[in-house]
Design a protein around this motif. Structure first.
Motif, PDB file in Angstrom:
ATOM      1  N   UNK A  41       0.837  -1.195   0.000  1.00  0.00           N
ATOM      2  CA  UNK A  41       0.000   0.000   0.000  1.00  0.00           C
ATOM      3  C   UNK A  41       0.874   1.248   0.000  1.00  0.00           C
ATOM      4  N   UNK A  42       0.283   2.376  -0.390  1.00  0.00           N
ATOM      5  CA  UNK A  42       1.035   3.625  -0.311  1.00  0.00           C
ATOM      6  C   UNK A  42       1.376   3.896   1.155  1.00  0.00           C
ATOM      7  N   UNK A  43       2.520   4.533   1.418  1.00  0.00           N
ATOM      8  CA  UNK A  43       2.983   4.701   2.799  1.00  0.00           C
ATOM      9  C   UNK A  43       1.976   5.398   3.716  1.00  0.00           C
ATOM     10  N   UNK A  44       1.327   6.443   3.252  1.00  0.00           N
ATOM     11  CA  UNK A  44       0.405   7.182   4.108  1.00  0.00           C
ATOM     12  C   UNK A  44      -0.777   6.364   4.564  1.00  0.00           C
ATOM     13  N   UNK A  45      -1.288   5.488   3.708  1.00  0.00           N
ATOM     14  CA  UNK A  45      -2.404   4.615   4.088  1.00  0.00           C
ATOM     15  C   UNK A  45      -1.905   3.505   5.002  1.00  0.00           C
TER      16      UNK A  45
END
Length: 188
Positions: A41-45
């Motif tokens: 997943x993207x880091x922020x999520x």
């Protein structure tokens, strides 16, 4: 069980841009399954999932730098159309694999004229702040085999096709040839 690194997380999500325009959603399809902390997943999520548990619904705001990064104008290039001879259906929106100084990457055709083709190597969501609506459906510990392979296996399925998960893996098997190229019935 709360989400920690190496947990299997099964979730529904809807992602919108900062203006509220829906970009993608799993609610009308299969939920997404992932192993927390693997970078799928993207880091922020991924960071915002930690500590949540099954049954929770919440919103996550992710800035562009923690999503798909900033847009880079130098990733947009115009090339002579003759360089792409043999490419069928060369139209706006076509995705191509291009060889760059940094290796292979996907580019998207954004303009086609009689003489030239303009491609964009930015991710389509680069430069966008995103908002996710998340519903956690299941959290469980990943099996040793899932952790070794880096992806989720369907209930009772092992990469070698055995239903009991006890069949030994060939020593030569790698993530790339696991399950015939990484397809165990999970969403990648």
């Amino acid at each position: 069980m709360k989400i920690t690194n190496n947990s299997v997380v099964v979730m529904h999500y809807a992602v919108s841009d900062s203006e509220g325009t829906l970009i993608d959603s799993s609610y009308d399809h299969k939920p997404m399954s992932t192993i927390q902390g693997t970078g799928y997943l993207i880091p922020g999520l991924e960071e915002q999932l930690l500590g949540h548990q099954a049954g929770e619904k919440f919103e996550v705001a992710v800035s562009a730098d923690k999503a798909y990064g900033d847009r880079h104008d130098d990733y947009v290039q115009t090339v002579p159309k003759e360089l792409l001879q043999g490419v069928e259906d060369l139209a706006v929106g076509t995705q191509l694999r291009a060889t760059t100084d940094d290796g292979e990457q996907t580019v998207i055709v954004i303009d086609v004229t009689d003489e030239e083709v303009t491609v964009d190597g930015n991710h389509p969501l680069a430069g966008l702040d995103l908002r996710f609506d998340v519903e956690i459906l299941e959290v469980r510990e990943a099996t040793p085999e899932e952790l070794a392979h880096g992806h989720i296996h369907s209930d009772g399925e092992s990469c070698c096709g055995s239903d009991d998960g006890d069949e030994a893996q060939p020593a030569s098997e790698t993530k790339s040839d696991c399950c015939g190229g990484g397809s165990c019935g999970s969403i990648h």
